[in-house]
Motif scaffolding. Structure first.
Motif, mmCIF file in Angstrom:
data_model
loop_
_atom_site.group_PDB
_atom_site.id
_atom_site.type_symbol
_atom_site.label_atom_id
_atom_site.label_comp_id
_atom_site.label_asym_id
_atom_site.label_seq_id
_atom_site.Cartn_x
_atom_site.Cartn_y
_atom_site.Cartn_z
ATOM 1 N N HIS A 102 0.839 -1.198 0.000
ATOM 2 C CA HIS A 102 0.000 0.000 0.000
ATOM 3 C C HIS A 102 0.877 1.252 0.000
ATOM 4 C CE1 HIS A 102 -3.381 2.626 0.989
ATOM 5 N NE2 HIS A 102 -4.196 1.586 0.872
ATOM 6 N N LEU A 103 0.355 2.325 -0.581
ATOM 7 C CA LEU A 103 0.990 3.633 -0.470
ATOM 8 C C LEU A 103 0.704 4.225 0.905
ATOM 9 C CD1 LEU A 103 0.101 5.029 -3.995
ATOM 10 C CD2 LEU A 103 2.421 4.676 -3.138
ATOM 11 N N GLY A 104 1.584 5.161 1.336
ATOM 12 C CA GLY A 104 1.387 5.817 2.609
ATOM 13 C C GLY A 104 2.689 6.019 3.336
ATOM 14 N N TYR A 105 2.628 6.794 4.429
ATOM 15 C CA TYR A 105 3.799 7.100 5.238
ATOM 16 C C TYR A 105 4.832 7.780 4.335
ATOM 17 C CZ TYR A 105 7.627 6.309 8.581
ATOM 18 O OH TYR A 105 8.669 6.465 9.437
ATOM 19 N N GLY A 106 5.956 7.160 4.047
ATOM 20 C CA GLY A 106 6.953 7.739 3.150
ATOM 21 C C GLY A 106 6.853 7.246 1.728
ATOM 22 N N PHE A 107 5.974 6.276 1.452
ATOM 23 C CA PHE A 107 5.816 5.751 0.090
ATOM 24 C C PHE A 107 4.800 6.603 -0.658
ATOM 25 C CE2 PHE A 107 7.457 2.086 2.388
ATOM 26 C CZ PHE A 107 8.462 1.671 1.532
ATOM 27 N N LYS A 108 5.281 7.639 -1.314
ATOM 28 C CA LYS A 108 4.393 8.619 -1.933
ATOM 29 C C LYS A 108 4.399 8.544 -3.450
ATOM 30 C CE LYS A 108 5.137 11.695 2.006
ATOM 31 N NZ LYS A 108 5.544 13.047 2.470
ATOM 32 N N ARG A 109 5.153 7.639 -4.016
ATOM 33 C CA ARG A 109 5.300 7.573 -5.463
ATOM 34 C C ARG A 109 4.720 6.265 -5.981
ATOM 35 N NH1 ARG A 109 11.509 9.808 -5.300
ATOM 36 N NH2 ARG A 109 10.985 11.992 -4.964
ATOM 37 N N PRO A 110 3.568 6.302 -6.543
ATOM 38 C CA PRO A 110 2.903 5.066 -6.953
ATOM 39 C C PRO A 110 3.564 4.415 -8.157
ATOM 40 C CG PRO A 110 1.631 6.963 -7.658
ATOM 41 C CD PRO A 110 2.736 7.491 -6.794
ATOM 42 N N VAL A 111 3.478 3.092 -8.201
ATOM 43 C CA VAL A 111 3.887 2.334 -9.370
ATOM 44 C C VAL A 111 2.661 1.603 -9.901
ATOM 45 C CG1 VAL A 111 6.255 2.033 -8.545
ATOM 46 C CG2 VAL A 111 4.548 0.283 -8.025
ATOM 47 N N VAL A 112 2.700 1.347 -11.193
ATOM 48 C CA VAL A 112 1.650 0.560 -11.821
ATOM 49 C C VAL A 112 2.094 -0.891 -11.827
ATOM 50 C CG1 VAL A 112 0.282 0.183 -13.908
ATOM 51 C CG2 VAL A 112 0.980 2.511 -13.259
ATOM 52 N N VAL A 113 1.227 -1.786 -11.416
ATOM 53 C CA VAL A 113 1.529 -3.217 -11.420
ATOM 54 C C VAL A 113 0.538 -3.905 -12.349
ATOM 55 C CG1 VAL A 113 1.817 -5.305 -10.046
ATOM 56 C CG2 VAL A 113 2.382 -3.072 -9.043
ATOM 57 N N ASN A 114 1.062 -4.595 -13.362
ATOM 58 C CA ASN A 114 0.246 -5.324 -14.331
ATOM 59 C C ASN A 114 0.489 -6.820 -14.195
ATOM 60 O OD1 ASN A 114 -0.476 -2.952 -16.474
ATOM 61 N ND2 ASN A 114 1.634 -2.735 -15.766
ATOM 62 N N THR A 115 -0.501 -7.605 -14.541
ATOM 63 C CA THR A 115 -0.306 -9.039 -14.743
ATOM 64 C C THR A 115 -0.424 -9.328 -16.240
ATOM 65 O OG1 THR A 115 -2.656 -9.469 -14.373
ATOM 66 C CG2 THR A 115 -1.176 -9.676 -12.466
ATOM 67 N N ILE A 116 0.264 -10.365 -16.676
ATOM 68 C CA ILE A 116 0.207 -10.802 -18.077
ATOM 69 C C ILE A 116 -0.434 -12.178 -18.108
ATOM 70 C CG2 ILE A 116 1.519 -11.315 -20.161
ATOM 71 C CD1 ILE A 116 3.729 -9.503 -19.103
ATOM 72 N N ARG A 117 -1.514 -12.291 -18.862
ATOM 73 C CA ARG A 117 -2.193 -13.581 -19.014
ATOM 74 C C ARG A 117 -2.573 -13.766 -20.471
ATOM 75 N NH1 ARG A 117 -7.366 -15.894 -15.486
ATOM 76 N NH2 ARG A 117 -7.386 -17.971 -16.435
ATOM 77 N N ASP A 118 -2.192 -14.897 -21.025
ATOM 78 C CA ASP A 118 -2.432 -15.188 -22.437
ATOM 79 C C ASP A 118 -1.867 -14.076 -23.321
ATOM 80 O OD1 ASP A 118 -3.793 -17.533 -21.765
ATOM 81 O OD2 ASP A 118 -5.696 -16.463 -21.567
ATOM 82 N N GLY A 119 -0.729 -13.535 -22.914
ATOM 83 C CA GLY A 119 -0.061 -12.513 -23.702
ATOM 84 C C GLY A 119 -0.584 -11.114 -23.518
ATOM 85 N N ILE A 120 -1.648 -10.937 -22.751
ATOM 86 C CA ILE A 120 -2.279 -9.631 -22.584
ATOM 87 C C ILE A 120 -1.892 -9.043 -21.228
ATOM 88 C CG2 ILE A 120 -4.465 -8.380 -22.461
ATOM 89 C CD1 ILE A 120 -5.667 -10.566 -24.230
ATOM 90 N N ALA A 121 -1.386 -7.796 -21.251
ATOM 91 C CA ALA A 121 -1.023 -7.102 -20.017
ATOM 92 C C ALA A 121 -2.195 -6.278 -19.528
ATOM 93 C CB ALA A 121 0.185 -6.208 -20.261
#
Length: 525
Positions: A102-121
């Motif tokens: 989770h974001l919060g406290y000192g983690f202020k810079r979000p990242v995008v997290v993707n999953t890949i299934r059947d070649g599709i992100a």
């Protein structure tokens, strides 16, 4: 949360990065075989390379988006109460399970997290239902596009039906992973930039893509997009869990600037107390040793194995080791004796070794070792990496690949005799009746392993070869050490006060080298 987890978290907070891209799904071609349409593309490394190339042409955005005040004001204990619900894993087939930070406290810079299934992100959308917020109560609902701080994968590493954390990406470009029977210690990083200088940067991973496959169930592939003021990059990580877990890493960088010192395959660790109790400095501490790693091990391009014990210096120290086509380097936790640590919670004796093995030729360059002063064990103060002699040019892609092994023991690391202990003391040690020379110190080095037990049957056939870059070697003494089936070497060195020298020593029988090379810098006082 253990003291080490707190240290890892706080270090990540200190360097975690900038605003991430807005989540978006990858457009796909839905063509089918036999219809005359081209096959649907499969998201892969080349897609991340394309994004890195495009990102390098755009100005660097260092400003993170503003987080809700409720998350900004969380203290450390409140933040660690934000826990992902294990049953909500976006990956539900195969042996891997995914959890998000989770974001919060000192983690202020979000990242995008993707999953890949059947070649599709597909990006994973933030949802409050993914987390248990513990004692935290928020007056307003959190934004649906909040994003995440990072992620970790769980895997049945210790037993067939268990689920244990095996790899974690959290903060800047930091990651760490484990083999069986190991506990988290040092960390790896995607890239270091101008490490040790006043203009040091901490590149960050802005987006991840995670792929697991039923065809190769024991492999997890992670793609990552890196960004900083000086460079962008595409990374591919292939994780293979086991007794010795292996991470295969492929990298393509796009430098934004010329004359930047890039650190390839950087490793970060902690060293506070070792065998010599930090050169006699008084420490109010019952535990004899405190370190995640106790030495830098290098396999030079000419085949020589070199062991450099780690230290916690009083001031910052940068040491360089020039080489051509280095075969490997790593931060090693060689001491596996619980009695030497006496810590029931932190289990320093199970901290892993990370050893980097380049693929192909890395050319001319150097291993750099940065050692920082530290007041306690809560801060990482050791960094090492490879930097090429000629910096990559701005605008031109720069690619390399390597393997990181996470291990406890490996016979192929320094296969001859190796250093077990290092001490520094007065030449009067061991009751010597010889006169003490002004400006001299005695270094005591224990060697074990390899063929040394065999040569103990004829110890007179073994000799010490010792040299120094400044000053002189006054004398060497070699004794069998039956308690380790090896030998103890004593090396008396004399240097002018204030002068710095590098001492090198190894054991040999005639022309045959029996051990790795012990290397120790020393500043005479």
């Amino acid at each position: 949360m253990s003291q080490f987890d707190r240290r890892f978290l706080l270090n990540a907070l200190a360097v975690s990065g900038a605003a991430a891209f807005a989540p978006r799904a990858l457009a796909q071609n839905s063509g089918q075989p036999g219809t005359g349409q081209p096959p649907a593309p499969h998201f892969g490394f080349e897609d991340v390379v394309k994004r890195a190339r495009e990102l390098a042409a755009a100005p660097y955005d260092a400003m993170p988006p503003k987080l809700p005040e409720a998350l900004n004001k969380l203290d450390f204990d409140a933040y660690r109460d934000l826990r992902f619900k294990a049953e909500k894993s976006p990956i539900t087939t195969g042996p891997y399970r995914l959890q998000l930070f989770h974001l919060g406290y000192g983690f202020k810079r979000p990242v995008v997290v993707n999953t890949i299934r059947d070649g599709i992100a597909t990006p994973i959308p933030y949802s409050a239902g993914l987390f248990d917020y513990g004692r935290n109560k928020f007056d307003k609902n959190l934004p649906v596009n909040l994003g995440f701080a990072g992620f970790r994968l769980h895997y049945p590493l210790g037993a067939p039906h268990s689920q244990e954390e095996i790899v974690s990406f959290l903060g800047a470009s930091y990651f760490r992973f484990l083999g069986r029977g190991q506990s988290y210690g040092l960390s790896a990083r995607g890239l270091s930039v101008n490490t040790g200088g006043d203009d040091e940067e901490f590149p960050l991973f802005r987006e991840f893509w995670i792929e697991t496959s039923e065809q190769t169930p024991e492999r997890a592939t992670i793609f990552a997009l890196l960004d900083s003021a000086s460079v962008t990059g595409a990374f591919r990580f292939d994780l293979y869990p086991g007794v010795e877990s292996v991470m295969e890493v492929g990298v393509t960088l796009y430098p934004r600037r010329d004359n930047v010192k890039f650190g390839m395959a950087p490793l970060t660790s902690m060293f506070y107390l070792g065998e010599d109790r930090n050169s006699g400095k008084h420490v109010d501490e019952y535990r004899p040793e405190l370190h995640d790693s106790d030495g830098l091990l290098m396999h030079a391009g000419n085949g020589e194995w070199i062991w450099r014990p780690l230290r916690a210096p009083r001031v910052k120290v940068m040491t360089t080791f020039a080489d051509t086509n280095i075969r490997g380097f790593g931060l090693v936790q060689r001491d596996r004796n619980f009695d030497h640590y006496q810590d029931l919670d932190l289990t320093y004796e199970t901290r892993p070794t990370y050893f980097v093995e380049p693929h192909g030729d890395w050319g001319e360059g150097r291993v750099e070792l940065l050692e920082l002063a530290t007041k306690d064990e809560t801060a990482d103060n050791i960094v090492t990496y490879w930097t090429p002699k000629t910096p990559p040019e701005a605008g031109k892609p720069f690619s390399f690949s390597y393997r990181i092994r996470s291990l406890l023991e490996a016979a192929d690391l320094s296969p001859n005799g190796h250093v077990v202990n290092t001490w520094k003391t007065s030449p009067k040690a061991l009751g010597s009746n010889e006169a003490v020379d002004v400006g001299s110190r005695r270094f005591i080095v224990d060697f074990a392993g390899g063929d040394l037990a065999y040569y103990m049957q004829d110890p007179n056939s073994v000799e010490v070869s010792a040299t120094t870059s400044q000053g002189k070697i006054l004398r060497t003494i070699l004794m069998p050490n039956p308690r380790i089936d090896g030998f103890r070497a004593m090396i008396d060195v004399q240097v002018e006060p204030g002068q710095t020298t590098d001492i090198r020593a190894f054991l040999h029988a005639g022309p045959k080298a029996l051990t790795e090379t012990w290397l120790m810098p020393w500043i005479a006082e």
